[in-house]
Design an enzyme around this catalytic site. Structure first.
Site, PDB file in Angstrom:
ATOM      1  N   SER A   1      -5.112   1.113  -8.733  1.00 22.27           N
ATOM      2  CA  SER A   1      -4.445   2.091  -7.874  1.00 22.27           C
ATOM      3  C   SER A   1      -2.940   2.190  -8.080  1.00 22.27           C
ATOM      4  CB  SER A   1      -4.731   1.777  -6.404  1.00 22.27           C
ATOM      5  OG  SER A   1      -6.017   2.233  -6.055  1.00 22.27           O
ATOM      6  N   LYS A  54      -1.609   5.530  -8.869  1.00 23.18           N
ATOM      7  CA  LYS A  54      -1.290   6.499  -7.818  1.00 23.18           C
ATOM      8  C   LYS A  54       0.217   6.766  -7.743  1.00 23.18           C
ATOM      9  CE  LYS A  54      -5.234   5.817  -4.656  1.00 23.18           C
ATOM     10  NZ  LYS A  54      -6.101   4.821  -5.264  1.00 23.18           N
ATOM     11  N   SER A  66      -4.338   3.310   0.216  1.00 24.46           N
ATOM     12  CA  SER A  66      -4.803   3.565  -1.149  1.00 24.46           C
ATOM     13  C   SER A  66      -6.041   4.462  -1.126  1.00 24.46           C
ATOM     14  CB  SER A  66      -5.116   2.243  -1.865  1.00 24.46           C
ATOM     15  OG  SER A  66      -5.041   2.386  -3.264  1.00 24.46           O
TER      16      SER A  66
END
Length: 470
Positions: A158, A161, A216
């Site tokens: 993640s 991101k 997340s």
């Protein structure tokens, strides 16, 4: 055979009883989160031991009794075998012998790179920093203080991101609202971490970004991607943004960082994404927010309810086994079965701001990525003026040209910066083409202009440094 021998024999027979399986590739945070109703919720990776498979008492008793009938000669080769005589775990993969040299040729060499001056504190040893790849850099000047395999292309989880946010945050106003369609939430990987978005409800862009950074939430990522024209469009724009940032180790397959064949980034590139994103005040706000209220469905009174969410960055909010790091102001964490744990953080002590990225610690302990990142930050703040930089975080192509090229050619008339150590040393690690900028009395003061043109430094004002923590 005595009772002690029976107990040992029975215990040997129980060895290898399988434990309940852990979450698969979709686990993005290392704290409990909300999971979609369409898939069974995997065991949260909170560090607690998983429940073991039930073993009937009668079966155990029968096996224990049968142990009396087993020949001691057979037991000598099985029940009493030293566990160390069994199959050895596979060796950790080695980094590539040759990696990208963007930012300095030392950054392309495998292993730890550091140049200590007299009086500099030693780096923590490999028993303390077990990550396969890491980097510590000054967030503003871009000077790389130390690194280990920073261009190793690994699964990012993640932390990708950050690139998603840097690409899309400028596209939508914070107060813009969007009603989620069922199709917007389709296609998420099994076990994805979610913030709890419901179809046919409206959310502000501000709400969605808090869902991305604090929880997340892949559902928030997919909703924003739908607003942006869909997943394929968003992935293409993220890849183009990575190219613009000279992040050449990165290949984007999914916008949320979910494990996918061919999806890779590097500690170097993740630091570039964080550094670029932190130029945006909204990005800084989202990544530094420890707690927030997230919209829920309407209650019986007809009013929209909300529920609390907390940032999963444990160096920002702390945890039972790791303290919040002083001066921490973001940026993003991640975890998948393929990537292991990944983390990029920015912290400020006085006027100094450091970026650290850690990828896939070999030590599989709870919150290990945060522990190792904190040790690297401690070292970086203590050593910042006592090391010769081993490289730098380059600027975007709009300022520096193609960082993979050295010098100018017909295809790249603007050329790229010299990446040799001599060039870095002569420029004191800043690359020689950046204008120094200082914040004095709230005003931005230019300290130098180079003949090649005015290139902006990367000041990071308004770092929250944990002041939002509740």
């Amino acid at each position: 055979m005595g009772r002690a021998s029976i107990r040992r024999s029975a215990g040997a027979l129980f060895r290898g009883v399988p434990a309940a399986t852990r979450p698969g590739a979709g686990t993005f945070t290392d704290v409990p989160t909300t999971f979609s109703a369409s898939t069974a919720a995997p065991t949260p990776t909170t560090g607690a031991a998983p429940a073991r498979t039930a073993f009937p008492v009668r079966t155990a008793a029968a096996l224990a009794s049968s142990a009396l009938l087993v020949s001691p000669l057979l037991l000598a080769g099985t029940a009493y075998a030293d566990p160390q005589d069994g199959p050895k775990p596979p060796a950790a993969p080695a980094p590539p012998a040759k990696m990208s040299q963007v930012g300095g040729n030392k950054l392309g060499a495998p292993g730890v790179q550091v140049r200590l001056r007299a009086g500099a504190p030693k780096l923590p040893g490999p028993d303390q920093i077990t990550a396969r790849s890491w980097i510590v850099a000054d967030a503003e000047s871009g000077r790389v203080l130390a690194s280990k395999n920073p261009h190793w292309r690994l699964a990012p989880a993640s932390t990708l991101k950050m690139l998603f946010a840097d690409t899309l945050i400028p596209k939508f106003g914070k107060n813009q609202t969007y009603k989620v369609k069922p199709a917007d939430l389709a296609g998420m990987g099994a076990g994805s971490s979610l913030v709890g978005i419901k179809e046919n409800l409206s959310y502000t862009v501000h709400d969605l970004w808090l869902g991305v950074f604090l929880r997340s939430g892949n559902d928030a990522v997919h909703t924003l991607s739908a607003m942006n024209g869909g997943t394929a469009t968003t992935v293409a724009q993220m890849q183009q943004r990575a190219k613009e940032l000279n992040a050449r180790d990165t290949n984007v397959v999914t916008p949320d960082g979910y494990d996918a064949p061919g999806q890779v980034s590097s500690a170097y590139d993740l630091s570039l994404f964080a550094r670029a994103g932190l130029q945006n005040a909204d990005f800084r706000e989202y990544c530094s927010t420890p707690n927030a209220q997230f919209p829920a469905e309407k209650g019986k009174d007809g009013k929209r309810k909300s529920f609390g969410i907390q940032n999963t960055n444990r160096l920002l909010v702390g945890d039972f086994d790791v303290k919040a790091y002083p001066g921490m102001a973001g940026v993003k964490n991640g975890s998948t079965s393929n990537a292991g744990a990944t983390f990029t953080g920015v912290a400020q002590h006085g006027d100094r701001k450091l970026l650290v990225t850690v990828m896939n610690p070999e030590k599989k302990e709870h919150n290990e990525a945060y522990r190792e990142a904190a040790k690297l930050l401690d070292w970086g703040f203590a050593a910042a003026e006592k090391v010769q930089p081993v490289g730098r975080l380059v600027g975007p192509r709009s300022e520096e040209g193609d960082a993979t090229a050295v010098g100018a050619d017909k295809k790249n008339p603007k050329g790229g910066k010299e990446h040799t150590q001599a060039a870095l040393d002569s420029a004191n690690g800043t690359g020689g083409a950046w204008t120094a900028v200082a914040l004095m009395g709230g005003a931005v003061v230019l300290l130098g202009i180079l003949a090649a043109g005015v290139h902006r430094h990367w000041p990071l004002p308004d770092l929250v440094r944990g002041r939002r923590r509740k």
